[in-house]
Design an enzyme around this catalytic site. Structure first.
Site, PDB file in Angstrom:
ATOM      1  N   ARG A 115     -25.255  -3.880 -18.604  1.00  9.96           N
ATOM      2  CA  ARG A 115     -24.112  -4.036 -19.506  1.00  9.96           C
ATOM      3  C   ARG A 115     -23.435  -5.377 -19.196  1.00  9.96           C
ATOM      4  O   ARG A 115     -22.225  -5.476 -19.042  1.00  9.96           O
ATOM      5  CB  ARG A 115     -23.135  -2.860 -19.373  1.00  9.96           C
ATOM      6  CG  ARG A 115     -22.684  -2.500 -17.967  1.00  9.96           C
ATOM      7  CD  ARG A 115     -21.545  -1.480 -18.007  1.00  9.96           C
ATOM      8  NE  ARG A 115     -21.091  -1.078 -16.694  1.00  9.96           N
ATOM      9  CZ  ARG A 115     -21.522   0.001 -16.035  1.00  9.96           C
ATOM     10  NH1 ARG A 115     -22.453   0.781 -16.574  1.00  9.96           N
ATOM     11  NH2 ARG A 115     -21.031   0.296 -14.841  1.00  9.96           N
ATOM     12  N   SER A 181     -27.380  -6.903 -29.191  1.00  4.18           N
ATOM     13  CA  SER A 181     -26.977  -6.469 -27.849  1.00  4.18           C
ATOM     14  C   SER A 181     -26.007  -5.299 -27.969  1.00  4.18           C
ATOM     15  O   SER A 181     -25.064  -5.351 -28.760  1.00  4.18           O
ATOM     16  CB  SER A 181     -26.300  -7.611 -27.092  1.00  4.18           C
ATOM     17  OG  SER A 181     -25.701  -7.117 -25.908  1.00  4.18           O
TER      18      SER A 181
END
Length: 344
Positions: A115, A181
């Site tokens: 992340r 993303s």
């Protein structure tokens, strides 16, 4: 073969925090690239040329974006035998990304969860690194991947992509628009019909201006997610064709955890990469090939851990293939193994 087998260095790296190992590896490659010590990982580039979107790729295996976000190690990775390298994602302004820890290994599944959130030093620093690299002069193909800053509202995202396109265009063999993303809030909403159409329309308008200004046409690819159903893939394919986009990259990381339930770190927030995304990525590649037809450039990425995996991705419709997590688990030997499997 690399002078030092990866099997000897992997236990040390895997004994470190995942992001620390990543940074240590990049720092070492950056320091040793273009020196005699590059022989520690250097191997010959397999010759298997193919032309996509007017660009001659020396072989069919590439490095996926995200591993070298700032373009510090282009020549070092090039020495591993990659035919093409994609660096970024770069945003107009530097940003730190999400809080640490933010990379997690799932060794049992040969996977990673990250992340990171487009952590990078910004466009100016990125371009300085790109200009220093000799990879293109040696025949390698360089893709530059652009995204939006986290602080930029999603309704203003096009402005960041236009800045990125302007900046990277003179230095790229192809440009990738990253709208997939999962680690930048609302970014994947740009894959929806109207939003994608509007974004690509503006980017193509600017690209035509850049073609006239620089006297060369740099193809534009769009990178999409694996977490799409068939109807969504069909809409994206139609929008790509409508806006004369040169190619597509499939896929980014997945939000699904079906393949890793019960494993350590499986519940961490972020995108899952590696072996568990292989089938989902191949499904999207196959659907894109069916929707876009023969001849439309598709770069396949996701879960390639062996030469056989690379070949399977080509068999479902990818023209060329990228690796990232496989390189972390298998090391540089995977590059030549995959290049040989993809040949012919």
């Amino acid at each position: 073969m690399p002078l030092i087998p990866y099997a000897l260095t992997r236990p040390f790296l895997f004994g470190l925090d995942a992001e620390h190992a990543h940074e240590l590896t990049l720092a070492s490659i950056a320091r040793l690239q273009n020196t005699p010590l590059q022989c520690l990982w250097q191997q010959p580039r397999i010759d298997d040329p193919v032309t996509l979107a007017g660009v001659r790729f020396p072989n069919r295996i590439g490095l996926a974006a995200g591993l070298d976000k700032n373009g510090r190690c282009i020549d070092g990775f090039g020495a591993m035998g990659f035919g093409f390298i994609e660096v970024g994602t770069v945003t107009p302004k530097g940003q730190p990304g999400n809080p640490k820890p933010r990379i997690f290994r799932l060794p049992q599944a040969e996977a990673l969860i990250n992340r990171l959130g487009f952590n990078n030093d910004g466009l100016d620093a990125f371009l300085a690194n790109v200009r220093r690299a000799g990879f293109r002069q040696g025949g390698g193909v360089l893709g530059l991947n652009i995204g939006k800053n986290a602080a930029t509202p999603i309704e203003d995202a096009v402005d960041d992509y236009l800045l990125g396109l302007e900046g990277v265009y003179p230095h790229a063999d192809y440009v990738t628009v990253n709208i997939s993303s999962p680690n930048t809030q609302n970014l994947r909403s740009l894959q929806s019909d109207a939003a994608l159409d509007a974004l690509l329309g503006r980017l193509q308008e600017r690209r035509q201006q850049l073609i006239a200004r620089h006297g060369r046409s740099v193809p534009m690819f769009v990178k999409i997610a694996p977490d799409l159903d068939e109807a969504q893939v069909d809409v994206i394919a139609a929008t790509l064709k409508k806006n004369a986009v040169d190619g597509v990259i499939a896929t980014n990381t997945t939000l699904s955890r079906d393949a890793v339930r019960g494993q350590a770190h499986a519940t961490e927030v972020g995108g899952l990469s590696g072996r568990p995304v292989f089938e989902a990525s191949n499904r999207v590649v196959g659907q894109l090939r069916a929707a876009l037809g023969a001849g439309y450039p598709i770069i396949g990425v996701g879960g390639v851990m062996s030469g056989a995996d690379a070949r399977a991705k080509r068999d479902v419709g990818a023209d060329v293939v990228q690796i990232y997590t496989g390189l972390i688990y298998r090391g540089p030997a995977l590059v030549s193994e995959a290049a040989r499997a993809l040949k012919g």
